[in-house]
Write a protein that holds these residues in place. Structure first.
Motif, short mmCIF file in Angstrom:
data_model
loop_
_atom_site.label_atom_id
_atom_site.label_comp_id
_atom_site.label_asym_id
_atom_site.label_seq_id
_atom_site.Cartn_x
_atom_site.Cartn_y
_atom_site.Cartn_z
N ILE A 119 0.83 -1.20 0.00
CA ILE A 119 0.00 0.00 0.00
C ILE A 119 0.87 1.25 0.00
O ILE A 119 0.43 2.32 -0.43
CB ILE A 119 -0.95 0.01 1.23
CG1 ILE A 119 -2.03 1.08 1.10
CG2 ILE A 119 -0.18 0.18 2.53
CD1 ILE A 119 -3.06 0.81 0.05
N ASN A 120 2.11 1.12 0.44
CA ASN A 120 3.02 2.28 0.46
C ASN A 120 3.32 2.83 -0.93
O ASN A 120 3.80 3.95 -1.05
CB ASN A 120 4.34 1.88 1.14
CG ASN A 120 4.18 1.57 2.61
OD1 ASN A 120 3.31 2.14 3.27
ND2 ASN A 120 4.98 0.66 3.13
N PHE A 121 3.03 2.03 -1.98
CA PHE A 121 3.32 2.47 -3.35
C PHE A 121 2.11 3.10 -4.04
O PHE A 121 2.19 3.46 -5.22
CB PHE A 121 3.80 1.28 -4.19
CG PHE A 121 5.12 0.71 -3.76
CD1 PHE A 121 6.31 1.35 -4.11
CD2 PHE A 121 5.19 -0.44 -3.01
CE1 PHE A 121 7.54 0.84 -3.72
CE2 PHE A 121 6.43 -0.97 -2.62
CZ PHE A 121 7.60 -0.33 -2.97
N GLU A 122 0.98 3.24 -3.34
CA GLU A 122 -0.26 3.63 -4.02
C GLU A 122 -0.21 5.01 -4.66
O GLU A 122 -0.95 5.30 -5.59
CB GLU A 122 -1.45 3.53 -3.06
CG GLU A 122 -1.45 4.54 -1.94
CD GLU A 122 -2.73 4.47 -1.10
OE1 GLU A 122 -3.73 3.93 -1.61
OE2 GLU A 122 -2.71 4.95 0.03
N ASN A 123 0.66 5.89 -4.17
CA ASN A 123 0.72 7.25 -4.74
C ASN A 123 1.75 7.41 -5.85
O ASN A 123 1.93 8.51 -6.37
CB ASN A 123 1.01 8.26 -3.62
CG ASN A 123 -0.16 8.38 -2.65
OD1 ASN A 123 -1.32 8.36 -3.05
ND2 ASN A 123 0.15 8.47 -1.36
N ALA A 124 2.42 6.33 -6.21
CA ALA A 124 3.36 6.40 -7.33
C ALA A 124 2.58 6.60 -8.64
O ALA A 124 1.53 5.97 -8.83
CB ALA A 124 4.20 5.12 -7.41
N PRO A 125 3.04 7.45 -9.53
CA PRO A 125 2.28 7.73 -10.75
C PRO A 125 2.08 6.51 -11.66
O PRO A 125 1.11 6.44 -12.40
CB PRO A 125 3.11 8.81 -11.45
CG PRO A 125 4.46 8.76 -10.83
CD PRO A 125 4.26 8.27 -9.44
N GLN A 126 3.00 5.53 -11.60
CA GLN A 126 2.87 4.33 -12.44
C GLN A 126 1.86 3.33 -11.88
O GLN A 126 1.51 2.37 -12.55
CB GLN A 126 4.22 3.62 -12.59
CG GLN A 126 5.33 4.44 -13.19
CD GLN A 126 6.21 5.06 -12.14
OE1 GLN A 126 5.72 5.55 -11.13
NE2 GLN A 126 7.52 5.05 -12.35
N VAL A 127 1.43 3.54 -10.63
CA VAL A 127 0.54 2.58 -9.97
C VAL A 127 -0.91 3.05 -10.10
O VAL A 127 -1.28 4.10 -9.57
CB VAL A 127 0.93 2.40 -8.49
CG1 VAL A 127 -0.06 1.48 -7.77
CG2 VAL A 127 2.35 1.84 -8.38
N GLY A 128 -1.71 2.26 -10.81
CA GLY A 128 -3.12 2.61 -11.00
C GLY A 128 -3.94 2.41 -9.74
O GLY A 128 -4.76 3.24 -9.37
#
Length: 333
Positions: A107-116
């Motif tokens: 869930i820590n990656f949810e704000n990455a632009p590549q992550v939908g």
């Protein structure tokens, strides 16, 4: 007296703690555009006295299954894989969708632009939308690739155009199969066909028997972290010559021509991983975002509607004319 130096017969074993950034520098690693091949660790082939960079080529080699018991390092390996992908590839090359039914650290990656989207257990509507979107995207790519031998790699090579890889990460596929059996049945054909069209899955499971047979059959790459039984390594990877991974977080076996031991590279020391992920995301914030699953599905539906709008209008016009004539004929008769 003579100073004699005795050369070691064997190379030193790979340390228990290695880090992604150090491996980039050590091996001077650089990416190939549109070829998703993230760094995940370092491998050791003691018989041939070789140690090397371990990457996972998802674009070329397709779906991957990662096996391991609890606390073997599955979550850490997925964190490394996602972090490495986001560090190297922009949204024009990569869109990621993550389903985390494990420790939910992804869930820590949810704000990455590549992550939908990052979807957790219980988020039924998000999961439903993801499967609808993937099914629609698969049909769209099948149609797009018909003039390019029907596959993603030839499309890139022959069309001269780029198209992003879609990487779907599913942590604990066995939990998803148990909680959402109907959705898994709909997802299985997409997993089977997707990698040919640039839609690739990376999944984890506690054992081979826990994952559905049809899903396992759709995978070409297998990784074993610590397993419950020594025979599991042979059953999954083939001939191992008795090799088993040492008992360390993220240590495992992988087949690279022959079976080798490897160590997962970590993002950073455990108490600084969250900060490193946020630092990466902040550096990426100017990138165009991957489309959220619901929005993407609505856009696809809108495109479908516009395509057929002309025929719908003709049908409506004909229906009105027919109705008017019917009324006139009925009135005069």
């Amino acid at each position: 007296t003579m100073n004699l130096k005795i050369n070691n017969l064997w190379m030193d074993r790979i340390p228990n703690n290695i880090y992604i950034n150090n491996l980039y520098k050590k091996y001077n690693y650089s990416k190939v555009n549109y070829n998703i091949n993230p760094i995940i660790g370092e491998y050791d082939d003691p018989l041939n006295q070789v140690q090397g960079l371990l990457t996972l080529n998802l674009t070329t080699n397709g779906n991957t299954m990662i096996y391991g018991i609890a606390d073997s390092g599955k979550d850490e390996l997925l964190q490394t894989l996602v972090f490495s992908c986001l560090s190297m590839y922009g949204t024009n090359e990569l869109n990621m969708y993550i389903v985390d039914f494990g420790a939910e650290t992804l869930i820590n990656f949810e704000n990455a632009p590549q992550v939908g989207n990052v979807i957790l257990n219980g988020e039924d509507e998000k999961l439903e939308n993801l499967i609808k979107m993937l099914g629609s995207e698969l049909l769209k790519r099948k149609k797009l690739f018909t003039s390019y031998n029907g596959n993603y790699l030839d499309y890139l090579k022959l069309s001269g155009r780029g198209l992003c890889n879609i990487i779907v990460v599913i942590n604990s596929i066995e939990v998803m199969s148990e909680v959402y059996p109907d959705l898994i049945d709909r997802l299985t054909p997409i997993i089977r066909e997707g990698s040919k069209y640039g839609i690739t899955f990376v999944m984890t499971s506690v054992s081979q028997s826990s994952a559905k047979f049809k899903i396992v059959q759709s995978c070409k790459q297998f990784i074993c972290l610590q397993m419950a039984n020594e025979t599991d390594y042979r059953d999954i990877l083939g001939k191992t010559d008795g090799l088993v991974p040492s008992n360390n977080l993220g240590r495992g076996l992988i087949k690279l021509g022959k079976v080798c031991e490897f160590q997962t590279a970590f993002i950073d020391k455990i108490d600084n991983i969250y900060n490193r992920i946020n630092e990466l995301i902040n550096n990426l914030k100017n990138n165009k975002r991957a489309v959220k699953t619901l929005l993407l599905f609505l856009l696809m539906f809108y495109s479908f509607f516009i395509f057929y709008l002309f025929y719908i209008l003709i049908f409506i016009f004909c229906f009105i004319i027919y109705s008017v004539f019917s009324i006139l004929i009925f009135y005069y008769i």
